[in-house]
Design a protein around this motif. Structure first.
Motif, short mmCIF file in Angstrom:
data_model
loop_
_atom_site.label_atom_id
_atom_site.label_comp_id
_atom_site.label_asym_id
_atom_site.label_seq_id
_atom_site.Cartn_x
_atom_site.Cartn_y
_atom_site.Cartn_z
N UNK A 161 0.83 -1.21 0.00
CA UNK A 161 0.00 0.00 0.00
C UNK A 161 0.86 1.25 0.00
N UNK A 162 1.94 1.24 0.76
CA UNK A 162 2.85 2.39 0.80
C UNK A 162 3.51 2.58 -0.55
N UNK A 163 3.96 1.50 -1.17
CA UNK A 163 4.60 1.59 -2.49
C UNK A 163 3.63 2.13 -3.53
N UNK A 164 2.38 1.68 -3.48
CA UNK A 164 1.39 2.17 -4.43
C UNK A 164 1.09 3.66 -4.21
N UNK A 165 1.05 4.09 -2.96
CA UNK A 165 0.81 5.51 -2.67
C UNK A 165 1.96 6.36 -3.17
N UNK A 205 4.03 10.18 -7.31
CA UNK A 205 5.02 10.60 -8.31
C UNK A 205 4.37 10.89 -9.66
N UNK A 206 3.21 10.29 -9.90
CA UNK A 206 2.52 10.51 -11.17
C UNK A 206 1.68 11.78 -11.17
N UNK A 207 1.55 12.43 -10.03
CA UNK A 207 0.76 13.66 -9.93
C UNK A 207 1.68 14.85 -9.68
#
Length: 53
Positions: free
Chosen positions: A9-13, A18-20
């Motif tokens: 979950x942390x990696x996905x967040x 980074x994409x925003x």
């Protein structure tokens, strides 16, 4: 529903953040600011949780 905090979950967040590029960052507080906030939060806690005499 309470979600568990895990590495995935942390990696996905982090990946989503980074994409925003328009997402704003929050500046790091100084030790003095943290100290003031701690005193304020503690005072509020004692004020609202004081027994009614």
């Amino acid at each position: 529903m309470k979600r568990q905090k895990n590495d995935l979950a942390v990696a996905m967040a982090i990946a989503e953040a980074t994409l925003r590029p328009a997402m704003r960052t929050v500046p790091v507080k100084t030790a003095e600011q943290q100290s003031r906030e701690c005193c304020f939060v503690s005072a509020n806690f004692w004020w609202y949780n004081a027994p009614d005499w």
